[in-house]
Design an enzyme around this catalytic site. Structure first.
Site, PDB file in Angstrom:
ATOM      1  CG  ASN A  14      -1.828   1.142   1.330  1.00 31.62           C
ATOM      2  OD1 ASN A  14      -1.427   2.279   1.077  1.00 31.62           O
ATOM      3  ND2 ASN A  14      -3.070   0.901   1.686  1.00 31.62           N
ATOM      4  CG  ASP A  16      -3.071   4.636   0.788  1.00 29.59           C
ATOM      5  OD1 ASP A  16      -3.131   4.481  -0.445  1.00 29.59           O
ATOM      6  OD2 ASP A  16      -3.902   4.168   1.600  1.00 29.59           O
ATOM      7  CG  HIS A  17       0.786   6.392   4.783  1.00 32.55           C
ATOM      8  ND1 HIS A  17      -0.129   7.405   4.996  1.00 32.55           N
ATOM      9  CD2 HIS A  17       0.228   5.268   5.279  1.00 32.55           C
ATOM     10  CE1 HIS A  17      -1.184   6.900   5.621  1.00 32.55           C
ATOM     11  NE2 HIS A  17      -0.997   5.605   5.801  1.00 32.55           N
ATOM     12  CG  HIS A  50      -8.138   4.133   1.174  1.00 31.68           C
ATOM     13  ND1 HIS A  50      -8.280   3.970   2.534  1.00 31.68           N
ATOM     14  CD2 HIS A  50      -9.371   4.501   0.721  1.00 31.68           C
ATOM     15  CE1 HIS A  50      -9.536   4.247   2.881  1.00 31.68           C
ATOM     16  NE2 HIS A  50     -10.207   4.586   1.796  1.00 31.68           N
ATOM     17  NE  ARG A  52      -8.372   7.536   4.514  1.00 28.84           N
ATOM     18  CZ  ARG A  52      -9.281   7.252   5.464  1.00 28.84           C
ATOM     19  NH1 ARG A  52     -10.397   7.941   5.547  1.00 28.84           N
ATOM     20  NH2 ARG A  52      -9.048   6.313   6.335  1.00 28.84           N
ATOM     21  NE  ARG A  56      -7.661  11.451   5.597  1.00 31.57           N
ATOM     22  CZ  ARG A  56      -8.167  10.829   6.661  1.00 31.57           C
ATOM     23  NH1 ARG A  56      -7.404  10.041   7.390  1.00 31.57           N
ATOM     24  NH2 ARG A  56      -9.414  11.007   7.013  1.00 31.57           N
ATOM     25  CD  GLU A  77      -7.052  -0.206   1.242  1.00 30.95           C
ATOM     26  OE1 GLU A  77      -7.219   0.862   1.870  1.00 30.95           O
ATOM     27  OE2 GLU A  77      -6.216  -1.039   1.545  1.00 30.95           O
ATOM     28  CB  THR A 107      -5.518   4.591   9.544  1.00 31.43           C
ATOM     29  OG1 THR A 107      -5.427   3.524   8.591  1.00 31.43           O
ATOM     30  CG2 THR A 107      -5.554   3.999  10.947  1.00 31.43           C
ATOM     31  CB  THR A 108      -9.370   1.771   7.338  1.00 30.94           C
ATOM     32  OG1 THR A 108      -8.900   2.446   6.184  1.00 30.94           O
ATOM     33  CG2 THR A 108     -10.743   1.208   7.081  1.00 30.94           C
ATOM     34  CD  GLU A 158      -7.014  -6.283   3.172  1.00 30.82           C
ATOM     35  OE1 GLU A 158      -7.104  -6.314   1.936  1.00 30.82           O
ATOM     36  OE2 GLU A 158      -6.280  -5.498   3.789  1.00 30.82           O
ATOM     37  CG  HIS A 201      -5.266  -1.574   9.471  1.00 28.45           C
ATOM     38  ND1 HIS A 201      -4.814  -0.950  10.613  1.00 28.45           N
ATOM     39  CD2 HIS A 201      -5.787  -0.613   8.699  1.00 28.45           C
ATOM     40  CE1 HIS A 201      -5.081   0.347  10.520  1.00 28.45           C
ATOM     41  NE2 HIS A 201      -5.663   0.574   9.370  1.00 28.45           N
ATOM     42  N   GLY A 223       1.198  -1.346   4.337  1.00 31.91           N
ATOM     43  CA  GLY A 223       1.574  -0.029   3.851  1.00 31.91           C
ATOM     44  C   GLY A 223       2.432   0.766   4.804  1.00 31.91           C
TER      45      GLY A 223
HETATM   46  N1  PXP Z   1      -5.828  -3.113   4.241  1.00 23.08           N
HETATM   47  C1  PXP Z   1      -6.763  -2.152   4.277  1.00 23.08           C
HETATM   48  C2  PXP Z   1      -8.143  -2.499   3.843  1.00 23.08           C
HETATM   49  C3  PXP Z   1      -6.466  -0.840   4.702  1.00 23.08           C
HETATM   50  O1  PXP Z   1      -7.419   0.110   4.742  1.00 23.08           O
HETATM   51  C4  PXP Z   1      -5.139  -0.546   5.047  1.00 23.08           C
HETATM   52  C5  PXP Z   1      -4.780   0.856   5.449  1.00 23.08           C
HETATM   53  O2  PXP Z   1      -5.009   1.728   4.399  1.00 23.08           O
HETATM   54  C6  PXP Z   1      -4.183  -1.568   4.964  1.00 23.08           C
HETATM   55  C7  PXP Z   1      -4.555  -2.850   4.587  1.00 23.08           C
HETATM   56  C8  PXP Z   1      -2.743  -1.320   5.271  1.00 23.08           C
HETATM   57  O3  PXP Z   1      -2.594  -0.943   6.597  1.00 23.08           O
HETATM   58  P1  PXP Z   1      -1.182  -0.376   7.067  1.00 23.08           P
HETATM   59  O4  PXP Z   1      -0.932   0.870   6.298  1.00 23.08           O
HETATM   60  O5  PXP Z   1      -1.383  -0.164   8.522  1.00 23.08           O
HETATM   61  O6  PXP Z   1      -0.157  -1.447   6.748  1.00 23.08           O
END
Ligand code: PXP
Length: 254
Positions: A14, A16-17, A50, A52, A56, A77, A107-108, A158, A201, A223
């Site tokens: 992931n 995203d960051h 993701h 959003r 963001r 996502e 976060t989610t 998931e 997650h 991620g």
């Molecule tokens: N799976 C899902 C569905 C998520 O929403 C996230 C966070 O965006 C992750 C996995 C990855 O989580 P992390 O960034 O904490 O590894």
């Protein structure tokens, strides 16, 4: 996602960051697409992003570029809204993972309320599947949520590993054991319901092995930790190290 390590365990990275860091200053650096290419060089089986509602981190433009240029499957996502449905039908990613979304959350937090969102979710899932997109639901490893996921037509669940990772962070040994047990029971039930099982997650080098050992789990999505580790040792190295831990654990050596 097609390529397989160990006995059928894949890693989705992931990114995203990377976008979070970019957005802290505006502009285009660091570029999430470049990170995706590096994660793939490190062995990632797929890329997760993701989009959003508040944009963001990942932007619409990021999704355009990821879809156009990625050499591995894209797992998008998103919340199950009309806006996100339209975006995914336009792009047709390999998979969509439907997640709960609240504006104020960092976060989610927690899984999707599948039992409560039944009819509307089933409609979104049906439209995505009709377009050839595999549909995953991000849920707690609870019996009701798993059974409801099968009923509404999901291909994949998931399982949310956040509670397990929180217990590990707090050194709560009994809590870790009970959360792992919940994940194991959930994975077995989901498989018995005909669902493919993913998990993710909050996973880190310290928490990944126990989840990788759950044989029904076919994919981990990771991620924040990988991107954080990349600051110290580079993204390719952090992905490679995570994959080697997953592989060793799945094969009984970790
Ligand atoms: N799976 C899902 C569905 C998520 O929403 C996230 C966070 O965006 C992750 C996995 C990855 O989580 P992390 O960034 O904490 O590894």
């Amino acid at each position: 996602m097609n390529s397989i390590i160990g006995n059928g365990l894949r890693l989705g990275v992931n990114i995203d960051h990377v976008a979070t860091i970019r957005n802290a200053r505006g502009g285009r650096h660091p570029d999430p697409l470049r990170a995706a290419h590096i994660a793939i060089e490190g062995g990632a089986d797929g890329i997760t992003a993701h989009l959003r509602e508040d944009r963001r981190h990942i932007s619409d433009f990021d999704i355009d570029r990821l879809k156009a240029e990625l050499t591995r499957p894209l797992n998008l996502e998103m919340a199950a809204t009309e806006e996100m449905l339209a975006i995914s039908l336009r792009h047709v990613p390999h998979a969509c993972c439907l997640v709960p979304e609240r504006r104020e959350e960092r976060t989610t937090e927690g899984g999707l309320d599948v039992a409560g969102g039944g009819e509307r979710l089933a409609k979104v899932i049906g439209e995505l599947k009709n377009a050839g997109i595999r549909v995953s639901l991000f849920i707690e490893a609870d019996e009701k949520a798993i059974e409801a996921s099968a009923r509404v037509g999901a291909d994949i669940v998931e399982l949310h590993t956040g509670a397990y990772c929180d217990k590990a962070l707090a050194n709560d040994i009994a809590g870790v054991a009970s959360e792992l047990e919940r994940l194991k029971r959930g994975a077995a039930l989901a498989k018995a319901e005909g669902l493919e099982v993913h998990a993710g997650h909050g996973l880190t080098y310290n928490t990944v092995e126990a989840v990788a050992r759950i044989k029904e789990v076919q994919e981990l999505n990771i991620g924040h930790f990988l991107i954080g580790e990349a600051v110290f040792g580079g993204l390719k190295a952090s992905v490679q190290h995570m994959l080697s831990m997953m592989l060793a654990a799945r094969n009984g050596a970790g």
